[in-house]
Design an enzyme around this catalytic site. Structure first.
Site, PDB file in Angstrom:
ATOM      1  N   LYS A 187       0.890  -1.167  -0.022  1.00 37.17           N
ATOM      2  CA  LYS A 187      -0.177  -0.060   0.094  1.00 37.17           C
ATOM      3  C   LYS A 187       0.836   1.151   0.056  1.00 37.17           C
ATOM      4  O   LYS A 187       2.092   1.201   0.588  1.00 37.17           O
ATOM      5  CB  LYS A 187      -1.079   0.079   1.332  1.00 37.17           C
ATOM      6  CG  LYS A 187      -2.209   0.926   0.967  1.00 37.17           C
ATOM      7  CD  LYS A 187      -3.122  -0.070   0.218  1.00 37.17           C
ATOM      8  CE  LYS A 187      -4.529   0.518   0.087  1.00 37.17           C
ATOM      9  NZ  LYS A 187      -5.643  -0.230  -0.631  1.00 37.17           N
ATOM     10  N   ASP A 203      -6.903   4.411  -4.991  1.00 34.97           N
ATOM     11  CA  ASP A 203      -7.480   4.270  -3.806  1.00 34.97           C
ATOM     12  C   ASP A 203      -8.111   5.573  -3.507  1.00 34.97           C
ATOM     13  O   ASP A 203      -8.522   6.162  -4.444  1.00 34.97           O
ATOM     14  CB  ASP A 203      -6.823   3.870  -2.571  1.00 34.97           C
ATOM     15  CG  ASP A 203      -7.235   3.230  -1.404  1.00 34.97           C
ATOM     16  OD1 ASP A 203      -7.317   4.167  -0.415  1.00 34.97           O
ATOM     17  OD2 ASP A 203      -7.612   2.268  -1.338  1.00 34.97           O
TER      18      ASP A 203
END
Length: 446
Positions: A126, A166
């Site tokens: 991430k 995201d």
């Protein structure tokens, strides 16, 4: 071997101070997998616990960019490459003021097990920045994305690390980052997913997480010989995931009555049908408006300022906004109002107390690492199409996505069956952990 999960969590907290989201994510997984660790000496001797909570690589870098006035701004960029035991790192990039090291480590840790559950060969990562795209011009966003990728490009690649979008990173931002990466590397590769359809993107990718969380809820309902037909559904959020969850729930016969943003919730007792959803998509995606404006167009709807949707009567709830948006009291309220199926479209949206309330009351509770895996699953399908230099039809991608969500559900049932009840938290955590841990052992101490 640590004697108890509490002992291990003391070690995690001491090594990772000031990272409560990461602590919460680790605690949930470790609690579920502890009996597996105790009963399998191979995991103990290989010290899998300490290895699996430590990122393989944590990259932090400076991003400097100039605004439209020529003023130089400085943000911080991150990439947490958590685990590559079963494939190249895969996980989104988030641009939001709340981004920090602890939040991204929590998201990367969750991503490891989510990706494992998809059946695809993908590791977990991430990244992102504390940059806020809201209120910025197109030029400012482009300049930031270009300068962010100038550094990130050193650490990613189609067989190394494949980021995606995201929160705060949509098709526009992916496009700007892909463009500068292509120029820097002089290669056209599938280094990012969520790309435009004209240049390597996949059909169904924007819809994937919303569709996937709905498909997972559908599979849970099937265990009680039910479906969405006639069900009232509450959904939080109003972004990409929430929008396409509304679309798929409606298609399957359910009635969605809520959407929300950080300011409050709209409640439409008549249901958010296709025409109303089109209005929401224009409002949020093009005009960047607030969900409150829905009540200006549809007078029958109520606006609940400062509130989340969890006080509305429903049978199914889909939390699709952000982490820790559903408390223990919210969980009790949902159950008292008739809710018995919860499928998480966001990452860790339910606080630990809420999770325990759901499990104690044997609610069909699909946690995020299982229920919202549709997004990364379809990103994996996009990578496959890029490698093969072809594009599948919408129906082909949707069919593959649906099958992956069925497979994830089956894994959760396999590892989470407790009598007549399926503990999906236990099933998802153990199912994801075992695959990664076994791969780590087979590859030696590296």
């Amino acid at each position: 071997m640590y004697r108890t999960p509490k002992d291990f969590m003391e070690y995690v907290k001491a090594n990772n101070p000031g990272q409560p989201e990461f602590h919460q994510a680790v605690d949930e997984v470790i609690t579920s997998v502890w009996p597996v660790i105790e009963n399998n000496p191979k995991y103990q001797s290989a010290n899998i616990l300490e290895r699996i909570v430590e990122p393989e690589r944590s990259i932090i870098f400076k991003v400097t960019w100039a605004n439209d006035k020529g003023e130089v701004n400085v943000n911080r960029g991150y990439r947490i490459q958590m685990n590559s035991a079963i494939g190249p790192y895969k996980g989104g990039l988030r641009f939001h003021p709340s981004v920090n090291l602890g939040v991204l480590k929590f998201l990367a840790f969750e991503q490891v097990f989510k990706n494992s559950l998809t059946t695809l060969p993908l590791g977990g990562a991430k990244g992102g920045s504390d940059f806020d795209p809201k209120g910025k011009s197109e030029g400012e966003i482009m300049r930031f994305c270009h300068n962010f990728m100038l550094e990130l490009s050193r650490h990613i690649g189609p067989n190394t690390d494949v980021p995606a979008g995201d929160i705060g990173v949509g098709a526009r931002e992916v496009g700007y980052m892909f463009g500068i990466y292509k120029k820097l590397q002089n290669q056209f590769t599938g280094v990012l997913t969520g790309k435009g359809l004209n240049w390597g993107g996949s059909l169904i990718r924007p819809e994937a997480t919303g569709y996937g969380v709905t498909y997972f809820a559908q599979e849970m309902l099937k265990t009680r010989n039910e479906d969405f037909n006639g069900k009232t559904v509450t959904i939080s959020g109003s972004g990409n995931v929430a929008q396409y969850a509304v679309q798929k729930v409606t298609e399957l016969g359910g009635k969605v009555v809520t959407l929300s943003d950080s300011d409050g919730t709209i409640y439409d007792s008549e249901g958010i049908d296709c025409a109303k959803l089109t209005y929401v998509m224009d409002l949020k995606n093009k005009r960047r408006g607030r969900i409150k404006e829905y009540t200006n167009e549809y007078k029958n709807a109520e606006y609940l300022e400062g509130k989340r949707p969890w006080g509305i009567e429903c049978q199914v709830a889909l939390p699709c906004a952000t982490q820790n948006e559903l408390s223990g009291e919210d969980a009790k309220t949902l159950i008292s109002n008739g809710c018995y199926c919860v499928s998480e479209g966001a990452n860790m949206p339910t606080e630990p107390e809420g999770v325990q309330v759901f499990l104690k009351n044997e609610v069909l509770y699909g946690q995020g690492k299982a229920a919202n895996a549709g997004g990364v699953a379809t990103s994996g399908l996009e990578m496959t199409q890029n490698s093969m230099r072809l594009s599948w039809t919408r129906q082909e991608v949707d069919t593959r996505l649906h099958e992956i969500m069925r497979s994830i559900h089956q894994t959760c049932v396999r590892y989470g069956k407790e009598g007549q009840y399926v503990n999906y938290v236990k099933g998802a955590n153990i199912g994801g952990f075992v695959k990664v841990a076994d791969a780590m052992i087979e590859q030696g101490v590296v």
